[in-house]
Structures are given as C-alpha cells and as structure tokens.
Design a protein around this motif. Structure first.
Motif, mmCIF file in Angstrom:
data_model
loop_
_atom_site.group_PDB
_atom_site.id
_atom_site.type_symbol
_atom_site.label_atom_id
_atom_site.label_comp_id
_atom_site.label_asym_id
_atom_site.label_seq_id
_atom_site.Cartn_x
_atom_site.Cartn_y
_atom_site.Cartn_z
ATOM 1 N N TYR A 10 63.810 -19.997 -1.070
ATOM 2 C CA TYR A 10 64.795 -20.377 -0.050
ATOM 3 C C TYR A 10 65.256 -21.829 -0.146
ATOM 4 C CZ TYR A 10 63.958 -15.930 2.200
ATOM 5 O OH TYR A 10 63.885 -14.601 2.469
ATOM 6 N N LEU A 11 65.053 -22.483 -1.272
ATOM 7 C CA LEU A 11 65.399 -23.900 -1.389
ATOM 8 C C LEU A 11 66.876 -24.196 -1.104
ATOM 9 C CD1 LEU A 11 63.352 -25.204 -4.439
ATOM 10 C CD2 LEU A 11 63.171 -25.920 -2.058
ATOM 11 N N GLY A 12 67.759 -23.297 -1.400
ATOM 12 C CA GLY A 12 69.176 -23.581 -1.239
ATOM 13 C C GLY A 12 69.801 -23.093 0.050
ATOM 14 N N TRP A 13 69.007 -22.571 0.979
ATOM 15 C CA TRP A 13 69.630 -21.999 2.183
ATOM 16 C C TRP A 13 70.233 -23.063 3.090
ATOM 17 C CZ3 TRP A 13 68.600 -22.748 7.323
ATOM 18 C CH2 TRP A 13 67.400 -23.362 7.646
ATOM 19 N N PRO A 15 71.731 -26.045 2.293
ATOM 20 C CA PRO A 15 73.078 -26.409 1.842
ATOM 21 C C PRO A 15 74.068 -25.251 1.973
ATOM 22 C CG PRO A 15 71.442 -27.006 0.190
ATOM 23 C CD PRO A 15 70.726 -26.272 1.267
ATOM 24 N N LEU A 16 73.584 -24.020 1.826
ATOM 25 C CA LEU A 16 74.463 -22.859 1.996
ATOM 26 C C LEU A 16 75.003 -22.809 3.422
ATOM 27 C CD1 LEU A 16 75.591 -20.137 0.834
ATOM 28 C CD2 LEU A 16 73.558 -19.092 1.822
ATOM 29 N N VAL A 17 74.134 -22.995 4.400
ATOM 30 C CA VAL A 17 74.561 -22.999 5.805
ATOM 31 C C VAL A 17 75.477 -24.189 6.074
ATOM 32 C CG1 VAL A 17 73.735 -23.246 8.190
ATOM 33 C CG2 VAL A 17 72.578 -21.682 6.624
ATOM 34 N N CYS A 18 75.144 -25.348 5.501
ATOM 35 C CA CYS A 18 75.989 -26.541 5.681
ATOM 36 C C CYS A 18 77.364 -26.364 5.055
ATOM 37 C CB CYS A 18 75.305 -27.769 5.087
ATOM 38 S SG CYS A 18 73.876 -28.307 6.028
ATOM 39 N N ARG A 19 77.468 -25.511 4.061
ATOM 40 C CA ARG A 19 78.769 -25.220 3.461
ATOM 41 C C ARG A 19 79.509 -24.152 4.267
ATOM 42 N NH1 ARG A 19 79.429 -21.440 -1.628
ATOM 43 N NH2 ARG A 19 78.871 -20.024 0.045
ATOM 44 N N ASP A 20 78.827 -23.069 4.582
ATOM 45 C CA ASP A 20 79.511 -21.905 5.150
ATOM 46 C C ASP A 20 79.925 -22.061 6.607
ATOM 47 O OD1 ASP A 20 79.423 -20.689 2.728
ATOM 48 O OD2 ASP A 20 78.048 -19.088 3.302
ATOM 49 N N VAL A 21 79.114 -22.666 7.440
ATOM 50 C CA VAL A 21 79.468 -22.754 8.863
ATOM 51 C C VAL A 21 80.743 -23.575 9.062
ATOM 52 C CG1 VAL A 21 78.728 -23.566 11.133
ATOM 53 C CG2 VAL A 21 77.153 -22.239 9.700
ATOM 54 N N PRO A 22 80.802 -24.822 8.590
ATOM 55 C CA PRO A 22 82.066 -25.547 8.780
ATOM 56 C C PRO A 22 83.190 -24.994 7.892
ATOM 57 C CG PRO A 22 80.508 -26.916 7.587
ATOM 58 C CD PRO A 22 79.765 -25.685 8.017
ATOM 59 N N GLY A 23 82.831 -24.492 6.720
ATOM 60 C CA GLY A 23 83.841 -23.960 5.813
ATOM 61 C C GLY A 23 84.595 -22.782 6.401
ATOM 62 N N PRO A 58 80.897 -30.770 -1.791
ATOM 63 C CA PRO A 58 79.620 -31.479 -1.925
ATOM 64 C C PRO A 58 78.417 -30.603 -1.530
ATOM 65 C CG PRO A 58 81.252 -32.943 -1.018
ATOM 66 C CD PRO A 58 81.874 -31.567 -1.038
ATOM 67 N N ALA A 59 78.522 -29.893 -0.419
ATOM 68 C CA ALA A 59 77.419 -29.005 -0.007
ATOM 69 C C ALA A 59 77.256 -27.858 -0.998
ATOM 70 C CB ALA A 59 77.658 -28.466 1.399
ATOM 71 N N ASP A 60 78.362 -27.365 -1.551
ATOM 72 C CA ASP A 60 78.292 -26.287 -2.528
ATOM 73 C C ASP A 60 77.602 -26.755 -3.803
ATOM 74 O OD1 ASP A 60 79.115 -23.511 -3.265
ATOM 75 O OD2 ASP A 60 80.151 -24.600 -4.855
ATOM 76 N N ARG A 61 77.898 -27.961 -4.233
ATOM 77 C CA ARG A 61 77.260 -28.505 -5.440
ATOM 78 C C ARG A 61 75.752 -28.652 -5.232
ATOM 79 N NH1 ARG A 61 78.527 -32.403 -9.711
ATOM 80 N NH2 ARG A 61 76.744 -32.138 -11.073
ATOM 81 N N VAL A 62 75.355 -29.168 -4.064
ATOM 82 C CA VAL A 62 73.928 -29.302 -3.758
ATOM 83 C C VAL A 62 73.276 -27.922 -3.708
ATOM 84 C CG1 VAL A 62 72.251 -30.028 -2.011
ATOM 85 C CG2 VAL A 62 74.175 -31.513 -2.589
ATOM 86 N N LYS A 63 73.930 -26.967 -3.076
ATOM 87 C CA LYS A 63 73.402 -25.598 -2.998
ATOM 88 C C LYS A 63 73.180 -25.022 -4.393
ATOM 89 C CE LYS A 63 76.233 -22.372 -3.020
ATOM 90 N NZ LYS A 63 76.163 -21.499 -4.169
ATOM 91 N N THR A 64 74.158 -25.200 -5.260
ATOM 92 C CA THR A 64 74.055 -24.660 -6.614
ATOM 93 C C THR A 64 72.916 -25.309 -7.379
ATOM 94 O OG1 THR A 64 76.407 -24.168 -6.616
ATOM 95 C CG2 THR A 64 75.323 -24.297 -8.761
ATOM 96 N N ALA A 77 62.897 -31.678 -4.418
ATOM 97 C CA ALA A 77 62.083 -31.106 -3.339
ATOM 98 C C ALA A 77 62.912 -30.792 -2.102
ATOM 99 C CB ALA A 77 60.950 -32.071 -2.976
ATOM 100 N N SER A 78 64.092 -31.381 -2.005
ATOM 101 C CA SER A 78 64.910 -31.176 -0.811
ATOM 102 C C SER A 78 66.386 -31.294 -1.161
ATOM 103 C CB SER A 78 64.559 -32.219 0.253
ATOM 104 O OG SER A 78 65.053 -33.494 -0.141
ATOM 105 N N PRO A 79 67.254 -30.751 -0.310
ATOM 106 C CA PRO A 79 68.692 -30.937 -0.527
ATOM 107 C C PRO A 79 69.105 -32.409 -0.522
ATOM 108 C CG PRO A 79 68.318 -29.163 1.033
ATOM 109 C CD PRO A 79 66.988 -29.824 0.792
ATOM 110 N N LEU A 80 68.453 -33.216 0.305
ATOM 111 C CA LEU A 80 68.778 -34.641 0.344
ATOM 112 C C LEU A 80 68.470 -35.312 -0.991
ATOM 113 C CD1 LEU A 80 69.840 -37.020 1.931
ATOM 114 C CD2 LEU A 80 67.550 -37.367 2.841
ATOM 115 N N ALA A 81 67.358 -34.923 -1.623
ATOM 116 C CA ALA A 81 67.011 -35.475 -2.937
ATOM 117 C C ALA A 81 68.054 -35.072 -3.982
ATOM 118 C CB ALA A 81 65.622 -35.002 -3.359
#
Length: 126
Positions: A10-13, A15-23, A58-64, A77-81
């Motif tokens: 679940y590491l990418g969930w 950034p996925l939410v950060c992309r999809d909700v506002p998107g 940007p959120a999509d790139r981090v998610k990928t 270890a994290s989306p922020l990293a």
C-alpha cells in the motif's frame, strides 16, 4: 501475514488519494462549468482531463515512483521522501512534469470520449 509486506503493498495509496480527490473535483467542476456554458461535451471533457492531470501530475509522479519501487528494498520509505528526491534530483518542479505530453494527450482523448458518452447517457437535470 507479514505486516511489512502488506504495508509495502500500500505504499502508493496516499499519493493516489492526493491525486484523485482534488483531480476528480477539478474534472467534474470543469465539466459542469463547460456544460453550463453550452460548450460541446467532448471539448469540455478534453479540457477537464488536461486540467485534472496538469494540476495533479506531481502527486501522480510520486504515486508511480512509490508503486513501482522494489518491494524487497524500497528506495523510499514515504511519499514525502519520494517527493523530496524527485524535486532535488530531477530538476525541481519541472521534474514532476517531465514527459507529461503523452499523459496529457491520452487523458484529453480519454476524457473527451468518456464525458461525451456520459453527456449522451445521463438524464437531464430536473
């Protein structure tokens, strides 16, 4: 079940939410505004799709990056990293948009078709 394995799955969930909700909020707000203005559904759909990804790449790139890293030895270890690494090593803000033209073209075509079909099948507002 090994909880570290589940966590890695679940590491990418986030950034996925950060992309999809506002998107999707932006996509449907754009669609609604365009349709209210009387614009054709396919043109509004294309514009809405481009706005969706243009604003959220940007959120999509981090998610990928998070979802495609090695599960046994994750690089981040994290989306922020991941975000910090992309920003520092890929050219700042431009690093999040590298190679975005195919994505924007694909989403313009896809959303033009999808929202045109939606406009055709959706019931008229009361």
């Amino acid at each position: 079940v090994d909880t570290s394995r589940r966590r890695r799955f679940y590491l990418g969930w986030r950034p996925l939410v950060c992309r999809d909700v506002p998107g999707y909020a932006l996509l449907f707000a754009t669609y609604d505004a365009g349709r209210t203005a009387g614009l054709p559904p396919s043109a509004v759909g294309a514009a809405a799709g481009v706005l969706f990804y243009g604003a959220t790449l940007p959120a999509d790139r981090v998610k990928t990056v998070m979802m495609t890293q090695d599960l046994k030895r994750p690089a981040f270890a994290s989306p922020l990293a991941a975000f910090s690494d992309i920003y520092a090593n890929a050219g700042g803000v431009a690093g999040f948009y590298r190679g975005c033209l195919p994505t924007l073209a694909r989403t313009a075509c896809g959303q033009a078709a999808a929202l045109a079909v939606y406009a055709r099948l959706a019931p008229e507002p009361a």
